[in-house]
Design a protein around this motif. Structure first.
Motif, short mmCIF file in Angstrom:
data_model
loop_
_atom_site.label_atom_id
_atom_site.label_comp_id
_atom_site.label_asym_id
_atom_site.label_seq_id
_atom_site.Cartn_x
_atom_site.Cartn_y
_atom_site.Cartn_z
N VAL A 199 -10.63 -7.09 -6.66
CA VAL A 199 -9.31 -6.48 -6.53
C VAL A 199 -8.83 -6.12 -7.93
O VAL A 199 -8.66 -7.00 -8.79
N THR A 200 -8.63 -4.83 -8.17
CA THR A 200 -8.40 -4.36 -9.53
C THR A 200 -7.51 -3.11 -9.51
O THR A 200 -6.85 -2.82 -8.50
N ASP A 201 -7.49 -2.38 -10.62
CA ASP A 201 -6.73 -1.13 -10.70
C ASP A 201 -7.61 0.04 -10.26
O ASP A 201 -8.82 -0.10 -10.11
N THR A 202 -7.02 1.21 -10.07
CA THR A 202 -7.75 2.34 -9.53
C THR A 202 -8.82 2.85 -10.49
O THR A 202 -9.93 3.19 -10.07
N SER A 203 -8.52 2.91 -11.77
CA SER A 203 -9.51 3.44 -12.73
C SER A 203 -10.74 2.55 -12.80
O SER A 203 -11.88 3.04 -12.88
N THR A 204 -10.53 1.25 -12.78
CA THR A 204 -11.67 0.32 -12.80
C THR A 204 -12.51 0.49 -11.55
O THR A 204 -13.75 0.52 -11.60
N SER A 205 -11.85 0.62 -10.41
CA SER A 205 -12.56 0.80 -9.14
C SER A 205 -13.39 2.08 -9.15
O SER A 205 -14.56 2.08 -8.76
N GLU A 206 -12.80 3.16 -9.62
CA GLU A 206 -13.51 4.44 -9.69
C GLU A 206 -14.71 4.35 -10.64
O GLU A 206 -15.79 4.90 -10.36
N THR A 207 -14.54 3.64 -11.75
CA THR A 207 -15.62 3.51 -12.73
C THR A 207 -16.77 2.68 -12.17
O THR A 207 -17.95 2.97 -12.43
#
Length: 440
Positions: A199-207
């Motif tokens: 569970v993280t932020d959107t940019s980390t998830s996309e990366t």
């Protein structure tokens, strides 16, 4: 999770697996797609893609009343959770992922969604896309409280349904804890089993999504380069792969020498990651090298085929066994097999192909798609095994000896059984091995 709260927008490969998977977990799912013919097929329980177990699962959830299909997004206005799985194809102009389908889908959802609804991006998108979508929603729908969450997919074509029910991890990226929890709740069955939740932020998830695919593509490219070395210096590339794959730090997957990676994900995602890096001034040199090597892999194989057949393919008849980019799928997008079909035709060869499920529309008088392996082999000077279908692994090539002009096999997938009784009567060349010449 209450009934009738989930909508999946875009029921192609990713969306359909997501929808059927959630429905099998007992959730109620409304599926929306603009393609009326696809929706009509799905209502009858006929999936538009080939995927092991999918048709049975689809018919089951339809019979249970857990899934419905429509072309009207308005029928999902009572849903509070929207999964968006529309295509993000590569732009020929920029090399980046095109977002027009995604932008349109999110805009349509925002118009009909109730307040506090969560829009989950399953599509693979450039880093920063979800943040941009959130800003647009806040600007265009102030006070409605719509939230964007990133939830990338990690499905493998051919085993997608199995992968959905046996995830190695689930990644959820967002800015609002309430929104992330709503998505997390839809995966409660997996969390109860101990599946890791990132569970993280959107940019980390996309990366995470881009980095995972780029790393796997790198493993494929690495073993192919080692395979080229083994062809020259001698050795057994399968044993090399096993020897390094048993190292727990490396692992055995994606270490199979072959014609290079293809499909709908690796080519698109590696190119997008390289483009993102250049745009931000952080060049992804490893990824760019992987792309270059993989693109040249087809040319390398073509040159090897030409050398084996006397440096001239014009007028030669060749059987290509396999069209899909990998076994157990009908997906021919960026397939190495398809690239080789086109390259052979451009060199003046006549091509006869066979694939158990994949079809290829080629408007060329020198091309024909056959209904059996034997039909594809009739009158050919060489047989190219281009996809690792089990049917090619177990096929008795002795049964077509009377049909071929020359007993020559080019095994691009290293699946032909070289211990079979018929092998000594054929010339067999394998990726990662020197030519085995017929002894009879």
């Amino acid at each position: 999770m209450q009934a009738q709260t989930i909508c999946v927008v875009g029921v192609g490969y990713v969306g359909l697996i997501q929808a059927v998977g959630l429905a099998k977990l007992g959730l109620k799912v409304t599926c929306v797609d603009l393609d009326a013919s696809k929706v009509a097929m799905l209502k009858k329980g006929i999936p538009p893609i080939f995927e092991d177990g999918l048709e049975d699962a689809l018919r089951e959830v339809i019979a249970r009343g857990n899934i419905v299909f429509t072309t009207d997004i308005g029928e999902a206005r009572d849903c509070g959770l929207f999964y968006v799985a529309v295509g993000t194809p590569t732009s020929e102009r920029t090399g980046n992922a095109r977002l027009d389908y995604l932008d349109s889908a999110v805009a349509g959802i925002a118009e009909i969604a109730p307040a506090e609804a969560v829009i989950v991006v399953k599509s693979t998108v450039p880093i920063g896309t979800c943040a941009g979508l959130q800003a647009r929603l806040d600007r265009n729908h102030p006070g409605k409280g719509l939230e964007i969450v990133s939830n990338p997919e990690f499905l493998r074509e051919g085993t997608a349904l199995k992968d959905f029910f046996n995830p190695e991890r689930i990644v959820i990226g967002g800015t609002s804890e309430a929104a992330r929890q709503k998505v997390r709740d839809s995966y409660a069955a997996f969390e109860d089993r101990g599946v890791p939740m990132i569970v993280t932020d959107t940019s980390t998830s996309e990366t995470i999504k881009y980095a995972a695919n780029a790393f796997l593509a790198t493993k494929v490219t690495f073993i192919n380069e080692i395979s080229d070395l083994v062809e020259t210096v001698g050795g057994d590339i399968d044993q090399v792969a096993r020897g390094i794959g048993l190292d727990s730090r490396i692992g055995p997957q994606f270490l199979k020498a072959g014609p290079g990676y293809g499909g709908s994900c690796f080519p698109k995602d590696t190119l997008a990651l390289a483009t993102i890096g250049r745009r931000h001034g952080v060049q992804q040199q490893i990824v760019e090298t992987v792309i270059r090597i993989n693109d040249s892999r087809r040319f390398h194989i073509l040159k090897r085929i030409e050398a084996a057949m006397g440096d001239k393919l014009s007028g030669k008849r060749v059987a290509v066994l396999g069209l899909a980019f990998k076994a157990d799928t009908d997906d021919v997008r960026d397939s190495p097999a398809v690239d080789l079909v086109h390259a052979l035709l451009e060199e003046g060869a006549d091509v006869q192909s066979f694939d158990p499920v994949a079809r290829l529309a080629v408007d060329h008088r020198g091309y024909s798609q056959c209904e059996t392996i034997a039909e594809a082999c009739k009158g050919v000077s060489a047989v190219l095994v281009a996809t690792e279908w089990a049917a090619f692994r177990t096929f008795d090539f002795a049964s077509v000896e009377a049909l071929v002009d020359r007993r020559y096999i080019f095994d691009m997938r290293r699946i032909v059984d070289i211990t079979a009784s018929w092998v000594p009567r054929w010339d067999i060349e394998r990726i990662g091995s020197p030519l085995m010449r017929a002894s009879a």
